[in-house]
Design a protein around this motif. Structure first.
Motif, short mmCIF file in Angstrom:
data_model
loop_
_atom_site.label_atom_id
_atom_site.label_comp_id
_atom_site.label_asym_id
_atom_site.label_seq_id
_atom_site.Cartn_x
_atom_site.Cartn_y
_atom_site.Cartn_z
N ALA A 195 -1.66 7.82 5.00
CA ALA A 195 -2.70 6.84 4.68
C ALA A 195 -2.76 5.71 5.70
CB ALA A 195 -2.48 6.28 3.28
N GLY A 196 -1.86 5.73 6.69
CA GLY A 196 -1.91 4.74 7.76
C GLY A 196 -0.84 3.67 7.72
N PHE A 197 0.11 3.79 6.83
CA PHE A 197 1.22 2.82 6.80
C PHE A 197 2.22 3.11 7.91
CE2 PHE A 197 -0.12 2.10 2.38
CZ PHE A 197 0.02 0.73 2.29
N ARG A 198 2.82 2.04 8.43
CA ARG A 198 3.91 2.13 9.40
C ARG A 198 5.15 1.49 8.77
NH1 ARG A 198 -0.27 0.07 11.62
NH2 ARG A 198 0.57 -2.02 11.71
N THR A 199 6.31 1.97 9.18
CA THR A 199 7.55 1.41 8.67
C THR A 199 7.81 0.06 9.33
OG1 THR A 199 8.44 3.62 8.32
CG2 THR A 199 10.03 1.81 8.40
N ALA A 200 8.00 -0.96 8.51
CA ALA A 200 8.35 -2.29 9.01
C ALA A 200 9.87 -2.41 9.09
CB ALA A 200 7.76 -3.38 8.13
N THR A 201 10.55 -2.04 8.01
CA THR A 201 12.01 -2.05 7.98
C THR A 201 12.50 -0.96 7.05
OG1 THR A 201 12.14 -3.67 6.18
CG2 THR A 201 12.20 -4.55 8.41
N THR A 202 13.76 -0.61 7.23
CA THR A 202 14.42 0.37 6.37
C THR A 202 15.75 -0.23 5.94
OG1 THR A 202 13.41 2.18 7.61
CG2 THR A 202 15.28 2.74 6.25
N GLU A 203 16.13 0.05 4.70
CA GLU A 203 17.37 -0.49 4.16
C GLU A 203 18.08 0.61 3.37
OE1 GLU A 203 17.34 -4.47 2.02
OE2 GLU A 203 17.30 -3.07 0.34
N THR A 204 19.37 0.69 3.53
CA THR A 204 20.16 1.65 2.76
C THR A 204 21.19 0.86 1.95
OG1 THR A 204 19.84 3.34 4.44
CG2 THR A 204 21.64 3.68 2.90
N THR A 205 21.24 1.13 0.65
CA THR A 205 22.17 0.44 -0.23
C THR A 205 22.78 1.43 -1.22
OG1 THR A 205 20.38 -0.09 -1.77
CG2 THR A 205 20.92 -1.77 -0.14
N ASP A 206 23.90 1.05 -1.76
CA ASP A 206 24.50 1.82 -2.85
C ASP A 206 24.10 1.14 -4.15
OD1 ASP A 206 25.77 3.70 -1.25
OD2 ASP A 206 27.52 2.41 -0.95
N LYS A 207 23.62 1.97 -5.09
CA LYS A 207 23.18 1.45 -6.37
C LYS A 207 23.85 2.24 -7.48
CE LYS A 207 18.70 -0.11 -4.78
NZ LYS A 207 17.29 -0.25 -5.09
N PRO A 208 23.98 1.62 -8.65
CA PRO A 208 24.54 2.38 -9.78
C PRO A 208 23.64 3.56 -10.12
CG PRO A 208 24.35 0.04 -10.31
CD PRO A 208 23.66 0.25 -9.01
N ALA A 209 24.23 4.70 -10.37
CA ALA A 209 23.47 5.87 -10.78
C ALA A 209 23.03 5.66 -12.23
CB ALA A 209 24.31 7.13 -10.66
N VAL A 210 21.75 5.80 -12.48
CA VAL A 210 21.22 5.68 -13.84
C VAL A 210 20.44 6.95 -14.15
CG1 VAL A 210 21.11 3.16 -13.81
CG2 VAL A 210 19.13 4.48 -13.08
N PRO A 211 20.38 7.34 -15.40
CA PRO A 211 19.62 8.54 -15.73
C PRO A 211 18.13 8.31 -15.52
CG PRO A 211 20.49 7.51 -17.72
CD PRO A 211 21.04 6.75 -16.55
N THR A 212 17.43 9.36 -15.15
CA THR A 212 15.98 9.28 -15.02
C THR A 212 15.42 9.10 -16.42
OG1 THR A 212 16.04 10.67 -13.07
CG2 THR A 212 13.93 10.50 -14.20
N PRO A 213 14.66 8.01 -16.67
CA PRO A 213 14.29 7.70 -18.05
C PRO A 213 13.19 8.58 -18.62
CG PRO A 213 13.35 6.08 -16.57
CD PRO A 213 14.22 6.98 -15.73
N GLY A 214 12.34 9.16 -17.78
CA GLY A 214 11.19 9.87 -18.33
C GLY A 214 10.23 8.87 -18.96
N PRO A 215 9.13 9.34 -19.54
CA PRO A 215 8.17 8.43 -20.13
C PRO A 215 8.63 7.81 -21.45
CG PRO A 215 7.46 10.69 -20.40
CD PRO A 215 8.68 10.72 -19.54
N TRP A 216 9.67 8.38 -22.07
CA TRP A 216 10.27 7.80 -23.26
C TRP A 216 11.72 8.23 -23.30
CZ3 TRP A 216 6.38 11.46 -23.46
CH2 TRP A 216 6.76 12.74 -23.85
N PRO A 217 12.58 7.52 -24.01
CA PRO A 217 14.01 7.89 -24.03
C PRO A 217 14.21 9.33 -24.47
CG PRO A 217 13.68 5.72 -25.01
CD PRO A 217 12.30 6.31 -24.77
#
Length: 191
Positions: free
Chosen positions: A165-187
């Motif tokens: 769609a024409g976007f360019r990357t301005a910056t990239t960041e890599t971080t470690d995050k807590p793993a959480v379950p994929t919530p889906g549209p409802w629990p």
């Protein structure tokens, strides 16, 4: 000790309306893209969970009704909804930053509409609206930059779709995050 995952986030931008590359609407699809002029917290949360549930969108799940309403009431926040045969298929939500920057706060499709050629067209419509946001909201400055971010938890076509769609990357960041379950549209939707 909780499990962590490494997440890469790409911060993307368009700095000129001429950066925008639109895509045609898919043929033989009864598609409408409309501005949700009276988006309430219930509908906004429905779109957020229905689209973002499979991709671990969790930051707004704890929001109260009041927090949703306050965000929606901000000048220039717009929600553009794609409908296929009268059924909500996806959305793009715009958030002005007040300094000429407009962020694509959220964008995506409900799972049953992925892979049907709707996403690129919906994104193009949303980006066109981002570039002319000040025309509809005179208190805002003209748009100078449109931004979006995506991460390695998003759909596998997200980064490719934004770049097409024409976007360019301005910056990239890599971080470690807590793993959480994929919530889906409802629990429990994905169990």
């Amino acid at each position: 000790m909780s499990e962590t995952i490494t997440v890469t986030t790409w911060y993307l931008e368009q700095t000129s309306r001429t950066d925008l590359v639109e895509a045609p609407a898919p043929e033989n699809t009864p598609l409408q893209i409309l501005l949700a002029e009276e988006t309430g917290p219930e509908f906004a949360r429905f779109l957020y969970t229905a689209v973002g549930g499979p991709w671990t969108w969790t930051d707004r799940l704890p929001w109260s009704h009041r927090q949703w309403q306050e965000w929606l009431d901000r000048d220039g926040v717009e929600t553009w909804v794609a409908y296929v045969a009268g059924t909500p298929a996806g959305y793009v939500q715009l958030e002005p930053r007040g300094d000429g920057r407009v962020e694509v706060a959220y964008f995506g499709l409900l799972p049953q509409f992925i892979g049907r050629g709707l996403g690129r067209h919906l994104l193009g419509v949303g980006l066109t609206r981002a570039w002319d946001l000040a025309d509809r909201h005179p208190a805002l400055p003209p748009t100078t930059t449109v931004t979006v971010n995506t991460c390695s938890l998003d759909g596998p076509a997200a980064l490719r779709t934004y770049r097409a769609a024409g976007f360019r990357t301005a910056t990239t960041e890599t971080t470690d995050k807590p793993a959480v379950p994929t919530p889906g549209p409802w629990p429990g939707a994905h169990t």
